[in-house]
Design a protein around this motif. Structure first.
Motif, mmCIF file in Angstrom:
data_model
loop_
_atom_site.group_PDB
_atom_site.id
_atom_site.type_symbol
_atom_site.label_atom_id
_atom_site.label_comp_id
_atom_site.label_asym_id
_atom_site.label_seq_id
_atom_site.Cartn_x
_atom_site.Cartn_y
_atom_site.Cartn_z
ATOM 1 N N LEU A 70 2.671 -17.288 33.239
ATOM 2 C CA LEU A 70 2.720 -17.299 31.805
ATOM 3 C C LEU A 70 3.199 -16.364 30.982
ATOM 4 C CD1 LEU A 70 -0.875 -18.637 31.522
ATOM 5 C CD2 LEU A 70 1.128 -19.966 31.427
ATOM 6 N N PHE A 71 3.711 -15.002 31.576
ATOM 7 C CA PHE A 71 3.931 -13.944 30.877
ATOM 8 C C PHE A 71 5.348 -13.813 31.456
ATOM 9 C CE2 PHE A 71 -0.735 -13.867 30.892
ATOM 10 C CZ PHE A 71 -0.971 -13.561 29.959
ATOM 11 N N ASP A 72 5.935 -12.678 30.429
ATOM 12 C CA ASP A 72 7.281 -12.168 30.844
ATOM 13 C C ASP A 72 6.988 -10.767 31.503
ATOM 14 O OD1 ASP A 72 9.696 -10.238 30.615
ATOM 15 O OD2 ASP A 72 10.375 -12.065 29.492
ATOM 16 N N ALA A 73 7.491 -10.904 32.587
ATOM 17 C CA ALA A 73 6.794 -9.805 33.577
ATOM 18 C C ALA A 73 7.452 -8.465 33.176
ATOM 19 C CB ALA A 73 7.530 -9.874 35.025
ATOM 20 N N GLU A 74 8.726 -8.386 32.381
ATOM 21 C CA GLU A 74 9.199 -7.023 31.842
ATOM 22 C C GLU A 74 8.458 -6.685 30.529
ATOM 23 O OE1 GLU A 74 10.885 -4.791 33.402
ATOM 24 O OE2 GLU A 74 10.902 -6.055 35.225
ATOM 25 N N LYS A 75 8.493 -7.930 29.712
ATOM 26 C CA LYS A 75 8.291 -7.488 28.385
ATOM 27 C C LYS A 75 6.643 -7.416 28.434
ATOM 28 C CE LYS A 75 12.127 -9.848 26.046
ATOM 29 N NZ LYS A 75 12.361 -11.125 25.141
ATOM 30 N N ASP A 76 5.899 -8.051 29.123
ATOM 31 C CA ASP A 76 4.657 -8.165 29.075
ATOM 32 C C ASP A 76 3.633 -7.388 29.993
ATOM 33 O OD1 ASP A 76 4.589 -9.892 26.783
ATOM 34 O OD2 ASP A 76 4.764 -11.534 28.145
ATOM 35 N N MET A 77 4.702 -6.330 30.485
ATOM 36 C CA MET A 77 4.087 -5.410 31.779
ATOM 37 C C MET A 77 2.607 -4.806 31.121
ATOM 38 S SD MET A 77 4.244 -4.361 34.638
ATOM 39 C CE MET A 77 6.114 -4.910 34.984
ATOM 40 N N THR A 78 2.628 -4.173 30.125
ATOM 41 C CA THR A 78 1.411 -3.647 29.644
ATOM 42 C C THR A 78 0.104 -4.628 29.509
ATOM 43 O OG1 THR A 78 2.614 -1.991 28.425
ATOM 44 C CG2 THR A 78 0.299 -2.413 27.904
ATOM 45 N N GLU A 79 0.538 -5.736 29.038
ATOM 46 C CA GLU A 79 -0.430 -6.873 28.968
ATOM 47 C C GLU A 79 -1.028 -7.183 30.318
ATOM 48 O OE1 GLU A 79 -3.099 -9.008 26.578
ATOM 49 O OE2 GLU A 79 -1.345 -8.695 25.588
ATOM 50 N N LEU A 80 -0.119 -7.418 31.415
ATOM 51 C CA LEU A 80 -0.272 -8.114 32.501
ATOM 52 C C LEU A 80 -1.461 -6.840 33.460
ATOM 53 C CD1 LEU A 80 3.328 -9.291 33.629
ATOM 54 C CD2 LEU A 80 1.020 -10.469 33.572
ATOM 55 N N LEU A 81 -1.180 -5.456 33.043
ATOM 56 C CA LEU A 81 -1.942 -4.641 33.540
ATOM 57 C C LEU A 81 -3.359 -4.536 33.058
ATOM 58 C CD1 LEU A 81 -2.174 -1.606 35.185
ATOM 59 C CD2 LEU A 81 -1.466 -0.682 33.290
ATOM 60 N N LEU A 82 -3.363 -4.655 31.667
ATOM 61 C CA LEU A 82 -4.634 -4.972 31.217
ATOM 62 C C LEU A 82 -5.515 -6.000 31.589
ATOM 63 C CD1 LEU A 82 -3.477 -3.870 27.295
ATOM 64 C CD2 LEU A 82 -4.793 -2.646 28.986
ATOM 65 N N PHE A 111 -7.740 -10.603 40.274
ATOM 66 C CA PHE A 111 -7.344 -9.205 40.079
ATOM 67 C C PHE A 111 -5.876 -8.892 41.003
ATOM 68 C CE2 PHE A 111 -7.810 -4.830 42.241
ATOM 69 C CZ PHE A 111 -7.339 -4.171 41.047
ATOM 70 N N MET A 112 -6.149 -9.564 42.210
ATOM 71 C CA MET A 112 -4.964 -9.561 42.962
ATOM 72 C C MET A 112 -3.724 -10.216 42.710
ATOM 73 S SD MET A 112 -6.723 -9.830 47.110
ATOM 74 C CE MET A 112 -7.957 -11.199 46.503
ATOM 75 N N LYS A 113 -4.066 -11.326 41.923
ATOM 76 C CA LYS A 113 -2.962 -12.225 41.442
ATOM 77 C C LYS A 113 -2.205 -11.439 40.552
ATOM 78 C CE LYS A 113 -3.781 -16.123 40.633
ATOM 79 N NZ LYS A 113 -4.470 -17.771 40.057
ATOM 80 N N PHE A 114 -2.879 -10.440 39.477
ATOM 81 C CA PHE A 114 -2.130 -9.776 38.591
ATOM 82 C C PHE A 114 -1.710 -8.251 39.057
ATOM 83 C CE2 PHE A 114 -4.014 -13.201 35.999
ATOM 84 C CZ PHE A 114 -2.979 -13.356 34.872
ATOM 85 N N SER A 115 -2.057 -8.343 40.413
ATOM 86 C CA SER A 115 -1.309 -6.856 40.814
ATOM 87 C C SER A 115 -0.265 -6.800 41.782
ATOM 88 C CB SER A 115 -2.818 -6.280 41.610
ATOM 89 O OG SER A 115 -3.743 -5.826 40.856
ATOM 90 N N ILE A 116 -0.353 -7.912 42.512
ATOM 91 C CA ILE A 116 0.757 -7.898 43.584
ATOM 92 C C ILE A 116 2.032 -8.212 43.205
ATOM 93 C CG2 ILE A 116 1.628 -9.204 45.708
ATOM 94 C CD1 ILE A 116 -1.445 -9.549 46.421
ATOM 95 N N GLY A 117 3.238 -7.431 43.259
ATOM 96 C CA GLY A 117 4.279 -7.861 42.878
ATOM 97 C C GLY A 117 4.973 -6.984 41.597
ATOM 98 N N PHE A 118 4.010 -6.246 41.060
ATOM 99 C CA PHE A 118 4.144 -5.486 40.007
ATOM 100 C C PHE A 118 4.180 -4.082 40.104
ATOM 101 C CE2 PHE A 118 2.028 -9.440 38.470
ATOM 102 C CZ PHE A 118 2.910 -9.946 37.609
ATOM 103 N N LYS A 119 5.198 -3.158 39.166
ATOM 104 C CA LYS A 119 4.871 -1.862 39.477
ATOM 105 C C LYS A 119 3.768 -1.080 39.602
ATOM 106 C CE LYS A 119 9.588 -1.944 36.839
ATOM 107 N NZ LYS A 119 10.373 -1.315 35.724
ATOM 108 N N TYR A 120 2.798 -1.396 38.838
ATOM 109 C CA TYR A 120 1.642 -0.756 38.959
ATOM 110 C C TYR A 120 0.501 -1.359 40.237
ATOM 111 C CZ TYR A 120 0.325 -5.216 36.687
ATOM 112 O OH TYR A 120 -0.094 -6.566 36.462
#
Length: 242
Positions: A70-82, A111-120
């Motif tokens: 639902l999010f933009d992986a680059e623009k919404d990176m901070t929100e995804l981490l939160l 938590f796993m879904k919003f973690s795997i594949g991201f820079k954090y």
């Protein structure tokens, strides 16, 4: 004669209200984080659920269906981490109650879904590993499984992928090697070190084609190929003598 209400106008007003509510989401998040530090978990859970609920309302879905897509992986990176950290704190909070285990497992999945594949991803893996080392979870096996899925089972091998490609058999050999050494503490330490530093190296080289070519040609491919040769030789030797 009374004028009929325009459904479009009502829809627009409703959307405006949702957008206005969306602007307040971070206040609920910050409040939840304060409550976590004060160990007032019931209040933290309530605030986190408000934060996630507002996000769900904004994307016209339900909280349990929130997804990184639902999010933009680059623009919404901070929100995804939160969001990932919100689900992490919720999973720990629900873990405390025997009646809320299903919620705990669901939040771990999120938590796993919003973690795997991201820079954090590596950062989140370390958060869960440190928590697991304290042996405080009631559902320790579930938390350990989450750690393995984030850090161990994730298929991304930064340097190997850069050198050989994602689907190359050499990259796959190194993935299998990672799974084998993950059974040991020293192996986990090596994996943690690798994921802590290799993304930085790969990101540096990706924007420097000449240095990337030199690194792949004269360092990465020769060293990794030699290492893979020894891995395969050991496996073959083990099979023939078993």
């Amino acid at each position: 004669m009374a004028k009929k209400k325009d459904p479009k106008d009502a829809s627009d007003r409703k959307r405006e209200q949702v957008v206005e509510l969306y602007r307040t989401r971070l206040a609920h998040l910050k409040r939840a984080q304060v409550f976590v530090k004060e160990d007032r978990m019931a209040l933290a859970v309530d605030s986190y659920n408000k934060y996630l609920g507002i996000l769900a309302l904004y994307f016209d879905t339900t909280e349990d269906r929130l997804s990184p897509s639902l999010f933009d992986a680059e623009k919404d990176m901070t929100e995804l981490l939160l969001i990932s950290h919100a689900y992490w704190d919720l999973a720990k909070a629900y873990d405390r109650s025997p009646n809320l285990q299903r919620d705990c497992f669901r939040c771990l999945e999120q938590f796993m879904k919003f973690s795997i594949g991201f820079k954090y991803q590596h950062v989140n893996a370390q958060i869960i590993r440190k928590f697991n080392n304290k042996k405080q979870a009631h559902n320790l096996k579930a938390f350990e499984a989450a750690y393995h899925k984030i850090q161990i089972s994730a298929k991304r091998c930064y340097v190997a992928t850069m050198a050989f490609g994602f689907e190359d058999e050499k990259t796959e050999t190194l993935r299998h090697f990672k799974l084998k050494i993950a059974k040991y503490n020293l192996g986990l330490d090596f994996i943690d070190f690798y994921y802590a530093h290799s993304p930085t190296l790969v990101n540096y080289l990706e924007v420097r084609p000449k240095q990337k070519f030199v690194f792949n040609t004269f360092i990465a491919r020769p060293l990794l190929s030699t290492f893979i040769f020894f891995i395969r030789s050991h496996v073959h030797h083990t099979k023939t003598h078993s």
